[in-house]
Design a protein around this motif. Structure first.
Motif, PDB file in Angstrom:
ATOM      1  N   PRO A 227      99.133 -30.557 -64.335  1.00  0.00           N
ATOM      2  CA  PRO A 227      99.140 -29.725 -63.120  1.00  0.00           C
ATOM      3  C   PRO A 227      97.817 -29.832 -62.369  1.00  0.00           C
ATOM      4  O   PRO A 227      96.747 -29.952 -62.970  1.00  0.00           O
ATOM      5  CB  PRO A 227      99.364 -28.314 -63.670  1.00  0.00           C
ATOM      6  CG  PRO A 227      98.820 -28.365 -65.064  1.00  0.00           C
ATOM      7  CD  PRO A 227      99.060 -29.753 -65.564  1.00  0.00           C
ATOM      8  N   ALA A 228      97.893 -29.789 -61.033  1.00  0.00           N
ATOM      9  CA  ALA A 228      96.689 -29.924 -60.206  1.00  0.00           C
ATOM     10  C   ALA A 228      95.818 -28.683 -60.267  1.00  0.00           C
ATOM     11  O   ALA A 228      94.612 -28.757 -59.966  1.00  0.00           O
ATOM     12  CB  ALA A 228      97.087 -30.215 -58.758  1.00  0.00           C
ATOM     13  N   ASN A 229      96.380 -27.542 -60.654  1.00  0.00           N
ATOM     14  CA  ASN A 229      95.604 -26.300 -60.669  1.00  0.00           C
ATOM     15  C   ASN A 229      94.938 -26.058 -62.022  1.00  0.00           C
ATOM     16  O   ASN A 229      94.600 -24.928 -62.358  1.00  0.00           O
ATOM     17  CB  ASN A 229      96.514 -25.125 -60.304  1.00  0.00           C
ATOM     18  CG  ASN A 229      97.688 -24.983 -61.267  1.00  0.00           C
ATOM     19  OD1 ASN A 229      97.977 -25.897 -62.033  1.00  0.00           O
ATOM     20  ND2 ASN A 229      98.353 -23.830 -61.210  1.00  0.00           N
ATOM     21  N   ALA A 230      94.770 -27.127 -62.819  1.00  0.00           N
ATOM     22  CA  ALA A 230      94.077 -27.027 -64.110  1.00  0.00           C
ATOM     23  C   ALA A 230      93.033 -28.134 -64.177  1.00  0.00           C
ATOM     24  O   ALA A 230      93.024 -29.072 -63.362  1.00  0.00           O
ATOM     25  CB  ALA A 230      95.064 -27.142 -65.272  1.00  0.00           C
ATOM     26  N   ASP A 231      92.125 -28.003 -65.142  1.00  0.00           N
ATOM     27  CA  ASP A 231      91.059 -28.983 -65.307  1.00  0.00           C
ATOM     28  C   ASP A 231      91.650 -30.290 -65.846  1.00  0.00           C
ATOM     29  O   ASP A 231      92.143 -30.337 -66.977  1.00  0.00           O
ATOM     30  CB  ASP A 231      90.001 -28.437 -66.271  1.00  0.00           C
ATOM     31  CG  ASP A 231      88.799 -29.370 -66.390  1.00  0.00           C
ATOM     32  OD1 ASP A 231      88.772 -30.407 -65.680  1.00  0.00           O
ATOM     33  OD2 ASP A 231      87.893 -29.072 -67.195  1.00  0.00           O
ATOM     34  N   LEU A 232      91.603 -31.348 -65.028  1.00  0.00           N
ATOM     35  CA  LEU A 232      92.219 -32.618 -65.427  1.00  0.00           C
ATOM     36  C   LEU A 232      91.526 -33.229 -66.643  1.00  0.00           C
ATOM     37  O   LEU A 232      92.175 -33.891 -67.468  1.00  0.00           O
ATOM     38  CB  LEU A 232      92.187 -33.606 -64.258  1.00  0.00           C
ATOM     39  CG  LEU A 232      93.042 -34.865 -64.429  1.00  0.00           C
ATOM     40  CD1 LEU A 232      94.519 -34.504 -64.466  1.00  0.00           C
ATOM     41  CD2 LEU A 232      92.772 -35.857 -63.287  1.00  0.00           C
ATOM     42  N   ALA A 233      90.232 -33.006 -66.769  1.00  0.00           N
ATOM     43  CA  ALA A 233      89.491 -33.583 -67.892  1.00  0.00           C
ATOM     44  C   ALA A 233      89.967 -33.027 -69.228  1.00  0.00           C
ATOM     45  O   ALA A 233      89.789 -33.669 -70.269  1.00  0.00           O
ATOM     46  CB  ALA A 233      87.997 -33.337 -67.720  1.00  0.00           C
ATOM     47  N   ASN A 234      90.553 -31.834 -69.195  1.00  0.00           N
ATOM     48  CA  ASN A 234      91.049 -31.214 -70.436  1.00  0.00           C
ATOM     49  C   ASN A 234      92.568 -31.260 -70.543  1.00  0.00           C
ATOM     50  O   ASN A 234      93.161 -30.503 -71.326  1.00  0.00           O
ATOM     51  CB  ASN A 234      90.584 -29.755 -70.509  1.00  0.00           C
ATOM     52  CG  ASN A 234      89.071 -29.657 -70.644  1.00  0.00           C
ATOM     53  OD1 ASN A 234      88.451 -30.481 -71.317  1.00  0.00           O
ATOM     54  ND2 ASN A 234      88.480 -28.661 -69.991  1.00  0.00           N
ATOM     55  N   SER A 235      93.205 -32.123 -69.765  1.00  0.00           N
ATOM     56  CA  SER A 235      94.664 -32.213 -69.768  1.00  0.00           C
ATOM     57  C   SER A 235      95.169 -32.646 -71.145  1.00  0.00           C
ATOM     58  O   SER A 235      94.716 -33.643 -71.714  1.00  0.00           O
ATOM     59  CB  SER A 235      95.116 -33.231 -68.720  1.00  0.00           C
ATOM     60  OG  SER A 235      96.462 -33.585 -68.924  1.00  0.00           O
ATOM     61  N   ASP A 236      96.129 -31.893 -71.692  1.00  0.00           N
ATOM     62  CA  ASP A 236      96.728 -32.251 -72.984  1.00  0.00           C
ATOM     63  C   ASP A 236      97.408 -33.614 -72.913  1.00  0.00           C
ATOM     64  O   ASP A 236      97.332 -34.421 -73.848  1.00  0.00           O
ATOM     65  CB  ASP A 236      97.746 -31.190 -73.405  1.00  0.00           C
ATOM     66  CG  ASP A 236      97.084 -29.874 -73.785  1.00  0.00           C
ATOM     67  OD1 ASP A 236      95.955 -29.918 -74.299  1.00  0.00           O
ATOM     68  OD2 ASP A 236      97.705 -28.815 -73.581  1.00  0.00           O
ATOM     69  N   ALA A 237      98.110 -33.863 -71.814  1.00  0.00           N
ATOM     70  CA  ALA A 237      98.838 -35.124 -71.676  1.00  0.00           C
ATOM     71  C   ALA A 237      97.886 -36.311 -71.664  1.00  0.00           C
ATOM     72  O   ALA A 237      98.127 -37.332 -72.326  1.00  0.00           O
ATOM     73  CB  ALA A 237      99.676 -35.095 -70.399  1.00  0.00           C
ATOM     74  N   LEU A 238      96.795 -36.215 -70.902  1.00  0.00           N
ATOM     75  CA  LEU A 238      95.840 -37.323 -70.827  1.00  0.00           C
ATOM     76  C   LEU A 238      95.090 -37.508 -72.148  1.00  0.00           C
ATOM     77  O   LEU A 238      94.746 -38.637 -72.518  1.00  0.00           O
ATOM     78  CB  LEU A 238      94.854 -37.087 -69.682  1.00  0.00           C
ATOM     79  CG  LEU A 238      95.450 -37.202 -68.272  1.00  0.00           C
ATOM     80  CD1 LEU A 238      94.402 -36.852 -67.212  1.00  0.00           C
ATOM     81  CD2 LEU A 238      95.995 -38.609 -68.031  1.00  0.00           C
TER      82      LEU A 238
END
Length: 749
Positions: A227-238
């Motif tokens: 989701p764009a409204n969350a920190d991408l660096a901490n994305s579970d998927a990534l």
């Protein structure tokens, strides 16, 4: 046609128009011109029309095997946390609402989703036909997509119950529609942090493990939804994608919920890969909100809203090839096609390799034979192969030799030469004989008299003891070879023989019994060889050191330790007396036929000196007897001490005894070496003749005599219980692989 269906059709047509033509230009709501898509991104709606359906067909073929399949086919795995918008992305790609919804975990089983693009009918007034099919309900079409959602829920509940448990068992759904592009995706359970319902406490670890089991394969494209409204660096998927794909070469990032980002912010840096770089890049999409879903807002309307959203925001105009569900569909389709073509050669090679392996395995199971003639022929074939394999391994003609270690006949040779022969060579026959042992043996052999020469008896007694020591290592060598032959017999057991446990057991019994029958005469012959050497001590052997040489060497050794000259003179006198008494023991060892060559060692004056010494000793003896007779009347009776129970020589070793011991040692070593060489040569010959070659020559005849009986055919040819099951399973896998290979061979990519 109803207004909803017309609206949906217009939306789908708009999405395909974007994909196919790239929307060369247009005006946004605020009048901003949207730049055209790059020429390289323009794609036909039938991109991958020949490739992806074939892979879908392969997936259908391999799905017959379930978890037994070891072939990993190209597919797209959709990964994301709960509430990341994963389900909305999938529904947007399909253009239909068909996935279960809810507050908690909704995807509880991997859903393999195959999208198949159908050709629109020529009659444009007719309705577009789209439907879904489940693999577990062959032949049944679902044109109502709400029924598809219910079937997913029903099948999941049947597998897991109505609570919130998860399962690795796949659910396979194929959707046919003119509004989709060909691709295969796997919707995986969302990553959750807190267990609910009957979920185990380690639900997060289990979900992550399940996801990793899909995305770890090089054939899998990872669609990481964040989701764009969350920190991408901490994305579970990534984070999961980075574990399986560290360099990001097969990961596509999807940024959802761009429309609910905080005011003044945008996802431009995300889409450009400035935060978390990915080689395949990112695509931003706008999801339907929960309110949109609750109010039954159609996906076609959502696609129109998404298009207007990107047109109305200049920050995204230069990123038009990275914005919107149509661009995501085109990107996924294009990358999947390229990926399939890249891995196709390896896929073909792996399928061919497995076919060859399975054909060999199936051949090892053989065919079912019920007739007596067929059973007899099969039995004869098995025991013939076994006998030939045994002979080949012993003779070094086996086709499957190891290049890392010795085996078969080479091990037998190693036991003979490197273990048996070398061990005997390392033995010192006098190692465990001290000087005192030899001295006592000499004393014991003289009886009640003092020794005037080196007697034969102690030499023969001692040398027999050393020869007897050769028996145990010789028998041990035979047992080593027996053990090796047992190992060789086990190597002869083929997969075909393993089909029949009773026959296998009977063959083992026959071989063991026959080997024991060969070992017994070999051990008897070895015992006879040792007994023969002990029964006759051949001191006339041409290699025996003999008397002359033994005395010379012994005297040289005594001189080497600086024995006084007077003692040497006395020893020479003693040796003259000794050698005269041993003609039978040492005759034949002198070149002239004399006794140890006396005239060459001792002079005639030394013989006369010996005679005078003997006369003096006689006079002294007579004088001592007179004194003893006169003293009987003067002194009282003398009491003697009783001899001890264990009596050893109380006197110190004399120079004469030193020479006797040295000569005895030399004679022992000389004769032992003669016998050792005979045993080193004869024992391997006895073992090869009575055991190895006998078994090798007669094994097949023994099998025929003891096993090839018509009355035993049915009992011995009874298969294992699991052989029939394994044969059937092997045939099924082989059939599927051959079907897949045919599918690949008839496809032109």
């Amino acid at each position: 046609m109803s207004s909803d269906k017309k609206s949906m059709a217009r939306g789908m047509a708009r999405m395909l128009s974007v994909i196919s033509s790239g929307a060369s230009s247009g005006s946004a709501a605020n009048g901003t011109t949207v730049p055209p898509l790059p020429a390289s991104s323009v794609s036909s709606p039938f991109l991958g029309q020949s490739v992806i359906p074939r892979v879908n067909k392969l997936q259908d073929i391999f799905s017959q095997l379930g978890s037994a399949s070891t072939i990993d086919l190209p597919q797209v795995a959709v990964v994301g946390s709960q509430s990341s918008g994963k389900s909305s992305v999938l529904e947007a790609l399909v253009g239909r609402d068909f996935l279960p919804r809810g507050q908690d975990i909704c995807t509880r089983r991997p859903l393999v989703l195959q999208l198949v693009q159908t050709v629109q009918k020529a009659d444009e007034s007719s309705e577009l036909i789209e439907w879904g099919e489940f693999l577990h309900l062959p032949g049944r079409r679902f044109s109502d997509f709400s029924a598809i959602r219910k079937e997913i829920q029903l099948e999941t509940d049947c597998e897991l119950g109505s609570n919130k448990g998860i399962s690795e068992k796949q659910l396979r759904l194929k959707i046919f529609s003119p509004h989709v592009l060909n691709m295969t995706m796997v919707d995986l359970p969302g990553i959750t942090k807190v267990p609910v319902g009957d979920q185990p406490s380690d639900i997060e670890a289990r979900v992550r493990s399940m996801i990793l089991s899909y995305i770890k394969h090089e054939t899998c494209i990872i669609l990481a939804v964040s989701p764009a409204n969350a920190d991408l660096a901490n994305s579970d998927a990534l984070q999961m994608a980075r574990i399986a794909d560290p360099d990001g070469s097969r990961t596509i990032g999807v940024i959802t919920k761009l429309d609910i980002m905080d005011r003044g912010t945008n996802a431009r840096n995300f889409l450009l890969g400035n935060v978390v770089p990915l080689r395949l890049g990112y695509v931003g999409v706008v999801n339907r909100s929960q309110e949109d879903i609750a109010t039954n807002r159609s996906i076609s309307e959502a696609l129109v809203y998404e298009e207007n959203f990107f047109r109305s925001r200049p920050v995204y105009h230069s990123l038009s090839d990275r914005c919107g569900v149509p661009q995501l569909a085109k990107k996924l389709n294009s990358i999947l096609v390229q990926h399939i073509r890249a891995i196709l050669p390896d896929l073909k090679a792996r399928i061919s390799t497995q076919i060859i392996m399975l054909q060999k395995e199936l051949a090892s199971y053989g065919e079912v034979t019920d007739s007596k003639s067929g059973q007899g022929a099969l039995l004869l074939n098995i025991i013939t192969k076994y006998s030939y394999g045994f002979q080949s391994i012993v003779d070094g003609k086996y086709e499957e030799w190891s290049t890392t270690e010795l085996s078969g006949g080479a091990r037998i040779h190693y036991i003979f030469q490197a273990i048996f022969v070398r061990s005997l060579e390392e033995v010192d026959p006098c190692e465990e004989l001290s000087d005192e042992d030899i001295r006592i043996a000499i004393h014991n052999s003289t009886g009640p008299r003092n020794a005037l020469f080196v007697p034969e008896v102690p030499f023969e007694l001692l040398v027999r003891r050393q020869i007897a020591r050769l028996l145990e290592p010789s028998l041990q060598c035979a047992r080593f070879i027996y053990d090796e032959l047992v190992k060789i017999s086990r190597r002869c057991e083929t997969l075909e023989l393993e089909r029949f446990p009773y026959l296998q057991r009977r063959i083992e019994e026959v071989v063991t019994s026959f080997l024991q029958e060969g070992l017994a005469p070999a051990e008897t012959m070895i015992s006879h060889l040792i007994e023969m050497e002990m029964d006759y001590i051949n001191t006339s052997h041409p290699n025996f050191v003999g008397g002359n040489k033994a005395v010379d060497i012994a005297l040289q050794e005594l001189r080497g330790v600086k024995v006084p000259m007077s003692d040497i003179a006395k020893t020479k006198v003693y040796m003259i007396s000794m050698l005269k008494r041993l003609p039978s023991f040492i005759s034949g060892n002198s070149a002239t036929g004399g006794s140890w060559g006396i005239t060459s060692i001792f002079s005639s004056s030394e013989v006369r000196t010996s005679n005078s010494i003997n006369r003096e000793l006689a006079v002294n003896r007579e004088y001592a007897e007179d004194v003893q007779g006169s003293a009987e009347h003067v002194f009282a009776t003398i009491q003697l001490h009783e001899p001890p129970a264990v009596l050893r020589s109380p006197d110190a070793q004399t120079e004469r005894e030193t020479l006797e011991i040295a000569v005895t040692r030399l004679l022992l070593k000389s004769y032992y070496d003669i016998v050792r060489k005979i045993i080193q040569d004869a024992v391997p010959k006895a073992i090869m003749h009575f055991l190895v070659n006998h078994v090798k020559r007669e094994l097949h005849s023994v099998f025929i005599r003891k096993l090839y009986r018509e009355s035993l055919f049915e009992e011995m040819m009874q298969e294992k219980e699991d052989v029939a099951v394994n044969r059937k399973h092997c045939k099924e896998i082989l059939r599927v692989l051959q079907q897949a290979a045919w599918e690949l061979d008839t496809t032109y990519f």
